[in-house]
Design an enzyme around this catalytic site. Structure first.
Site, PDB file in Angstrom:
ATOM      1  N   ASP A 134      23.170 -43.777 -61.700  1.00 45.22           N
ATOM      2  CA  ASP A 134      24.253 -44.249 -60.835  1.00 45.22           C
ATOM      3  C   ASP A 134      25.467 -43.319 -60.847  1.00 45.22           C
ATOM      4  OD1 ASP A 134      22.676 -46.576 -60.443  1.00 45.22           O
ATOM      5  OD2 ASP A 134      23.495 -47.474 -62.258  1.00 45.22           O
ATOM      6  N   GLU A 162      23.034 -51.571 -52.108  1.00 40.12           N
ATOM      7  CA  GLU A 162      23.925 -51.406 -53.263  1.00 40.12           C
ATOM      8  C   GLU A 162      24.637 -50.061 -53.206  1.00 40.12           C
ATOM      9  OE1 GLU A 162      21.012 -52.330 -56.254  1.00 40.12           O
ATOM     10  OE2 GLU A 162      19.949 -50.455 -55.990  1.00 40.12           O
TER      11      GLU A 162
HETATM   12  C1  6LW Z   1      22.964 -50.405 -60.099  1.00 40.99           C
HETATM   13  C2  6LW Z   1      22.460 -50.380 -58.737  1.00 40.99           C
HETATM   14  C3  6LW Z   1      21.261 -49.611 -58.961  1.00 40.99           C
HETATM   15  O1  6LW Z   1      24.068 -51.207 -60.351  1.00 40.99           O
HETATM   16  O2  6LW Z   1      20.737 -50.009 -60.125  1.00 40.99           O
HETATM   17  O3  6LW Z   1      20.023 -47.816 -58.270  1.00 40.99           O
HETATM   18  C4  6LW Z   1      21.697 -50.813 -60.760  1.00 40.99           C
HETATM   19  N1  6LW Z   1      20.938 -48.653 -58.196  1.00 40.99           N
HETATM   20  O4  6LW Z   1      23.240 -49.789 -57.803  1.00 40.99           O
HETATM   21  C5  6LW Z   1      21.686 -50.566 -62.199  1.00 40.99           C
HETATM   22  O5  6LW Z   1      21.758 -49.183 -62.470  1.00 40.99           O
END
Ligand code: 6LW
Length: 501
Positions: free
Chosen positions: A14, A174
């Site tokens: 991340d 996300e």
């Molecule tokens: C993070 C989310 C994700 O908060 O995995 O790949 C989660 N993305 O954005 C945990 O790393």
């Protein structure tokens, strides 16, 4: 020049990036490990040096309630008017919060909590105002990328949270980030989940709160269609403009252990791809929308040489930079010196995933798949040694145990419900040099004691992989002591971790 991806290998997921002075700064998520949120510095985007962690105090990072899937999720780092901000989520305590510092080499503030749900919070500053966004639920109950104005001194919401984008239809929208570039607001995010379907998508608008129009060619970056390619899971990224005016994305991706074996053990790693703006204001990324292990670019001078992962020993690594604990440590279980680490058992085992205290453990990330790992371990009572640790249910040990009959070296494989201890070798003393040779598919276990060499067999790496273990981390190479709580310290000397490829 040519550079290799990942630019930061090992479990550093991340990534988020900002620029200040003549340097770039990058942070990653850290889950149940302490200290939290690794902080890196670079002058060329290719070579990164970890300069510390953002969350160094228990008051910033309470982990007592975290299990191995908890703690710190994706962070965002931003630099605004001389101040650095890092915003993230402690999913096990308090939710979204940020900390700030005016000295990147110094301590960061106490946490300022934001009363807004969602994960992957981000900050955007404009005209003296601060905006918070996350993937959450807005004040009307609508789920997606939500945004509100906040008071940056207190974290209090100054406007209702509003859902401004719901993505392009991929699951798990996300990592939203907002940027203003040439009078357009760009909203970049990830979709598809952080596995093989991961991707980066974006939309743009003339207005801060939308309406956002999706890029017609989304996803702008993904390796989901590159079958038989080692680098997979490209997603969760952040845009950055370099000092020459070029744009890039830093993003996570992972490396399979073999071209045809869909497992990865080194966690999600930091990768870099160029971004090109077209005349119509949309941008493209990577090599035809993909990320490659080898990248060629004329945006970085040939004089920049990408350094390999350095050999790690006690005398060139640091506690709090290279070495981290599992959850908040109780210092009385550790005695750290430049040439030896002493650890005594807290009474908690590597198998425990309970809330509360953690196993006595200090670990560094497995950054490459081809490694030599060595350490000389002395055990006054109970058990201590090396662990290749993924989760409480997936870990391998090469260790020494003291029993009433004397000491023994052994290997233990813990794979879900199957726990197998084998290759037990009785030794006369209480000290052994333990050695693990890591290859992409296999770990090999060796020991030396009483002037004799022993082979303790092998273990398949794939059973420690994220595909088996779940969670969001990568394999940690740990030094540990476990058993009943003990007053006596196990001693670790001559640690070495070296890339052998
Ligand atoms: C993070 C989310 C994700 O908060 O995995 O790949 C989660 N993305 O954005 C945990 O790393």
């Amino acid at each position: 020049m040519k550079y290799r991806n990942p630019i930061i290998p090992g479990f550093y997921p991340d990534p988020s990036i900002c620029r200040a002075g003549n340097k770039y700064y990058l942070v990653c998520s850290s889950f149940q490990f302490f200290p939290g949120v690794p902080l890196f510095e670079s002058s060329d985007l290719i070579n990164w040096k970890q300069i510390g962690h953002v969350l160094t105090r228990e008051s910033q990072l309470p982990l007592a309630e975290a299990n191995s899937a908890g703690g710190i999720y994706a962070p965002t780092i931003r630099y605004h008017e001389g101040r650095f901000y890092m915003i993230t989520t402690n999913v096990s305590h308090g939710g979204n919060f940020y900390v700030w510092t005016d000295d990147i080499y110094g301590e960061w503030s106490e946490p300022v909590y934001v009363n807004q749900d969602g994960i992957d919070p981000s900050l955007y500053f404009e005209n003296g105002k601060a905006y918070f966004m996350s993937n959450g639920t807005d004040d009307k109950g609508i789920h997606g990328v939500v945004q509100c104005e906040i008071d940056i001194r207190t974290g209090k919401k100054r406007s209702p949270a509003v859902c401004i984008w719901q993505g392009t239809g991929g699951r798990f929208l996300e990592s939203p980030h907002l940027y203003k570039i040439n009078n357009n607001y760009y909203l970049m995010a990830a979709e598809g989940g952080t596995e093989y379907g991961h991707m980066i998508v974006y939309a743009r608008s003339r207005n801060l709160f939308g309406e956002f129009e999706s890029y017609p060619e989304n996803p702008v970056l993904t390796n989901r269609n590159l079958g038989g390619y080692l680098l997979q899971g490209c997603g969760h990224g952040d845009l950055i403009q370099d000092f020459s005016g070029n744009w890039w994305i830093v993003h996570l991706a992972f490396r399979q252990i073999h071209q045809w074996v869909m497992h990865h053990i080194t966690g999600r790693e930091v990768n870099l791809v160029p971004v090109t703006f077209q005349e119509n204001g949309w941008f493209t990324a990577g090599v035809n929308g993909t990320t490659r292990l080898e990248m060629e670019t004329d945006r970085i001078p040939d004089s920049v040489i990408q350094a390999p992962v350095p050999e790690k020993r006690f005398d060139n690594t640091e506690l709090g930079i290279d070495w981290c604990y599992m959850k908040n440590p109780r210092q009385e279980y550790y005695q750290i010196q430049k040439d030896s680490f002493k650890i005594r058992s807290s009474g908690i085992s590597l198998d425990d995933d309970k809330k509360g205290e953690a196993v006595s453990f200090l670990g560094i990330r497995q950054q490459e798949m081809q490694l030599l790992i060595e350490c000389t371990v002395t055990v006054p009572e109970q058990e201590a040694g090396l662990t290749l640790y993924m989760t409480p249910d997936q870990h391998y040990e090469l260790a020494i145990r003291k029993t009433e009959q004397g000491c023994e070296i052994f290997k233990r494989l813990h794979i879900g419900d199957i726990v197998q201890e084998s290759d037990n070798i009785r030794i006369a003393g209480d000290t052994a040099k333990l050695r693990i040779e890591a290859e992409p598919l296999t770990y090999h276990f060796y020991a030396e004691a009483d002037s004799q060499s022993y082979t303790l067999g092998t273990a398949q790496t794939k059973f420690l992989s994220t595909e088996i273990a779940g969670n969001f981390t990568g394999v940690m190479i740990g030094l540990y002591a476990q058993g009943k709580e003990s007053q006596q310290f196990a001693e670790f000397r001559n640690f070495l971790c070296r890339v052998t490829e």
